[in-house]
Design an enzyme around this catalytic site. Structure first.
Site, PDB file in Angstrom:
ATOM      1  N   GLU A 176      10.996 -36.184 -45.154  1.00 28.64           N
ATOM      2  CA  GLU A 176      10.700 -34.816 -45.619  1.00 28.64           C
ATOM      3  C   GLU A 176      10.601 -34.746 -47.141  1.00 28.64           C
ATOM      4  O   GLU A 176      11.328 -33.992 -47.807  1.00 28.64           O
ATOM      5  CB  GLU A 176      11.759 -33.841 -45.099  1.00 28.64           C
ATOM      6  CG  GLU A 176      11.784 -33.774 -43.592  1.00 28.64           C
ATOM      7  CD  GLU A 176      12.674 -32.682 -43.014  1.00 28.64           C
ATOM      8  OE1 GLU A 176      12.403 -32.215 -41.898  1.00 28.64           O
ATOM      9  OE2 GLU A 176      13.641 -32.286 -43.681  1.00 28.64           O
ATOM     10  N   GLU A 367      10.079 -35.756 -35.648  1.00 25.95           N
ATOM     11  CA  GLU A 367      11.245 -34.891 -35.431  1.00 25.95           C
ATOM     12  C   GLU A 367      10.776 -33.619 -34.765  1.00 25.95           C
ATOM     13  O   GLU A 367       9.801 -33.009 -35.214  1.00 25.95           O
ATOM     14  CB  GLU A 367      11.925 -34.487 -36.755  1.00 25.95           C
ATOM     15  CG  GLU A 367      12.725 -35.559 -37.417  1.00 25.95           C
ATOM     16  CD  GLU A 367      13.525 -35.043 -38.615  1.00 25.95           C
ATOM     17  OE1 GLU A 367      13.958 -33.882 -38.596  1.00 25.95           O
ATOM     18  OE2 GLU A 367      13.700 -35.825 -39.560  1.00 25.95           O
TER      19      GLU A 367
HETATM   20  C1  BGP Z   1      15.473 -32.212 -40.830  1.00 22.35           C
HETATM   21  C2  BGP Z   1      16.123 -33.496 -41.254  1.00 22.35           C
HETATM   22  C3  BGP Z   1      17.047 -34.115 -40.299  1.00 22.35           C
HETATM   23  C4  BGP Z   1      17.655 -33.201 -39.300  1.00 22.35           C
HETATM   24  C5  BGP Z   1      16.838 -32.027 -38.874  1.00 22.35           C
HETATM   25  C6  BGP Z   1      17.573 -30.962 -38.133  1.00 22.35           C
HETATM   26  O1  BGP Z   1      15.298 -31.399 -41.916  1.00 22.35           O
HETATM   27  O2  BGP Z   1      15.160 -34.471 -41.561  1.00 22.35           O
HETATM   28  O3  BGP Z   1      17.900 -34.986 -40.972  1.00 22.35           O
HETATM   29  O4  BGP Z   1      18.996 -33.095 -39.294  1.00 22.35           O
HETATM   30  O5  BGP Z   1      16.164 -31.425 -39.927  1.00 22.35           O
HETATM   31  O6  BGP Z   1      18.310 -30.210 -39.030  1.00 22.35           O
HETATM   32  P1  BGP Z   1      19.812 -29.835 -38.777  1.00 22.35           P
HETATM   33  O7  BGP Z   1      20.510 -31.121 -38.545  1.00 22.35           O
HETATM   34  O8  BGP Z   1      20.260 -29.168 -40.023  1.00 22.35           O
HETATM   35  O9  BGP Z   1      19.825 -28.939 -37.611  1.00 22.35           O
END
Ligand code: BGP
Length: 473
Positions: A176, A367
């Site tokens: 990201e 993701e």
């Molecule tokens: C993204 C990141 C991840 C991940 C995901 C979910 O921004 O790349 O590392 O964790 O989001 O976010 P969260 O864990 O805050 O729910």
């Protein structure tokens, strides 16, 4: 228009799951590992950073993948994963970040992980830097504000390509990368508090990361010629709050702020709209001729995360939207998760089309998923979670992936986020769960760390087995 018959996912489509080192491994001070920025972020990005490691930081033990990776990878294999995305903790390989020589014990750990994946025929997809800059680089150099970080990252990436290049085909340079301006400490290891940081320094840090990313691509061409290098961006489709042209322009400008990263990675130079924005801010970046030449090393594919969409308006009355690092204006037409992330499966098709139309590079969805609270129950003597809400979320998003395939978008694969429960990035909670596999660990750190397949585990197994034909439309 929605396609009514089941879409045929290509036979080569890679199904799998994704995690990041700091959220899964634990063992934060074992195997010669140095501290990373995450070791002083016990509350994620919503809380303050601490002076050093504190006992309340769940990431220190996380879900102990460092010791349980073989068991976890076997569970991924049971679901039929063709790919597993994980990150390498930079501070395991270079504990402070600026050493001349890597830490062999750290390298050996990822050899073992790769051995296990190979054993099960699972393709690795490796993120080189996922929100885990060595803390020393943050404290001594102010992270990516310093040009020195380019050299440290090049050395780190070179070591990885030399060591694993023959075994790892797919690489992502920065997780990201477009979150840098929003979360400078977590994303860029920038120690100066955000409210004291000059805007010029932030943009300079962005430039340094973009140069480092392109440089990694150049290095990979030499050291790992069979590697495919991708950038990774946080995607968030933005809708106009009203049909007014002013709102459409607000959307266009908000889009530009996100798309510039993919534009540079795929076109090899800064787009005019970005140069205009810098001019209007009177920001003069230090961009050398060598930097410009480096940026021409463009990526092989574009990968992205997708959780939610957002709206934009030109009006000053914006309301407040919670979101995945980047906020926006809440969209009144959409429901939201318990954490306020608005749920929008169709947005995934839109983003896939937008990226494909714009960049004409193969896409990888690395993701996607629903963070939700789960309840462990016992059914016929077996502990599990009946996570129909997660199944519905994933199903509806995957149906839209099928729609995008019908639209002609080239998609390499899909790795759902947090395929096993891990510590959340934004709030550092374990109760915000994404996994197909429940991990017995609670926000207060209690729990046996035992793993239990959820209902979604069996659902995803079937989706993979049928290559998407079992999805319900
Ligand atoms: C993204 C990141 C991840 C991940 C995901 C979910 O921004 O790349 O590392 O964790 O989001 O976010 P969260 O864990 O805050 O729910």
């Amino acid at each position: 228009m929605t396609h009514s018959t089941p879409t045929l996912f290509p036979a080569t489509f890679l199904w799998g799951g994704a995690t990041a080192a700091n959220q899964i491994e634990g063992a934060y001070n074992q195997g010669g590992k140095g501290l990373s920025v995450q070791d002083v972020m016990p509350r994620g990005i919503v809380g303050p950073r601490t002076d050093g490691p504190t006992p309340d930081n769940l990431k220190h033990e996380a879900i102990d993948f460092y010791h349980r990776y073989a068991e976890d990878i076997a569970l991924f294999a049971e679901m039929g994963f063709g790919v597993y995305r994980f990150s390498i903790a930079w501070s395991r390989i270079f504990p402070r970040g600026d050493e001349a020589e890597p830490n062999e014990e750290g390298l050996a750990f990822y050899d073992r992980v790769l051995d296990e994946l190979e054993k099960h025929g699972i393709e690795p997809l490796v993120t080189i830097s996922h929100y885990e800059t060595p803390l020393h680089l943050a404290e001594t150099y102010d992270g990516w504000v310093s040009r020195d970080l380019i050299g440290f990252y090049e050395r780190y990436a070179s070591v990885l390509f030399a060591r694993y290049g023959a075994r790892v085909k797919y690489w992502l340079t920065f997780n990201e990368i477009n979150s840098l301006l929003h979360a400078p400490f977590m994303s860029g290891g920038i120690n100066t508090p955000k409210d004291q940081l000059a805007e010029k320094d932030l943009y300079q840090a962005m430039h340094h990361e973009l140069v480092a990313s392109a440089s990694a691509t150049r290095i990979a061409r030499e050291l790992a010629p069979s590697a495919q290098i991708g950038c990774m961006v946080l995607s968030m489709p933005i809708y106009p709050l009203t049909p007014s042209p002013e709102d459409a322009v607000a959307v266009m400008e908000a889009d530009h702020a996100n798309l510039v990263y993919g534009d540079v990675h795929t076109r090899g130079e800064y787009p005019g709209y970005f140069l205009r924005a810098l001019r209007e801010k009177s920001i003069n970046l230090d961009i050398t001729d060598e930097d410009r030449a480096t940026l021409t090393n463009t990526v092989d594919f574009v990968s992205f995360s997708y959780y939610m969409s957002i709206a934009e308006t030109s009006s000053t009355d914006r309301g407040t939207g919670e979101g995945n690092i980047m906020g926006g204006v809440p969209n009144p037409t959409l429901p939201a998760s318990e954490w306020g992330w608005q749920i929008d499966p169709i947005g995934l098709r839109i983003v896939l089309n937008q990226f494909w139309d714009r960049w004409q590079k193969p896409l990888f969805i690395v993701e996607n998923g629903l963070g939700a609270r789960d309840e462990l129950v016992e059914i016929d003597g077996v502990k599990t979670v009946v996570d129909d809400y997660r199944i519905a979320y994933l199903n509806d998003h995957l149906v839209q992936v099928g729609e995008a395939l019908e639209d002609g978008v080239q998609i390499l694969g899909y790795t759902s986020w947090g395929c096993i429960d891990i510590v959340s990035a934004s709030t550092a909670q374990l109760s915000k769960r994404y996994g197909f596999i429940y991990v017995d660990r609670n926000d207060d750190g209690t729990g046996s760390l035992a793993r239990y397949p959820k209902k979604s585990f069996h659902w995803y197994t079937e989706v993979i087995r049928t290559n998407g034909a079992s999805l319900s439309r």
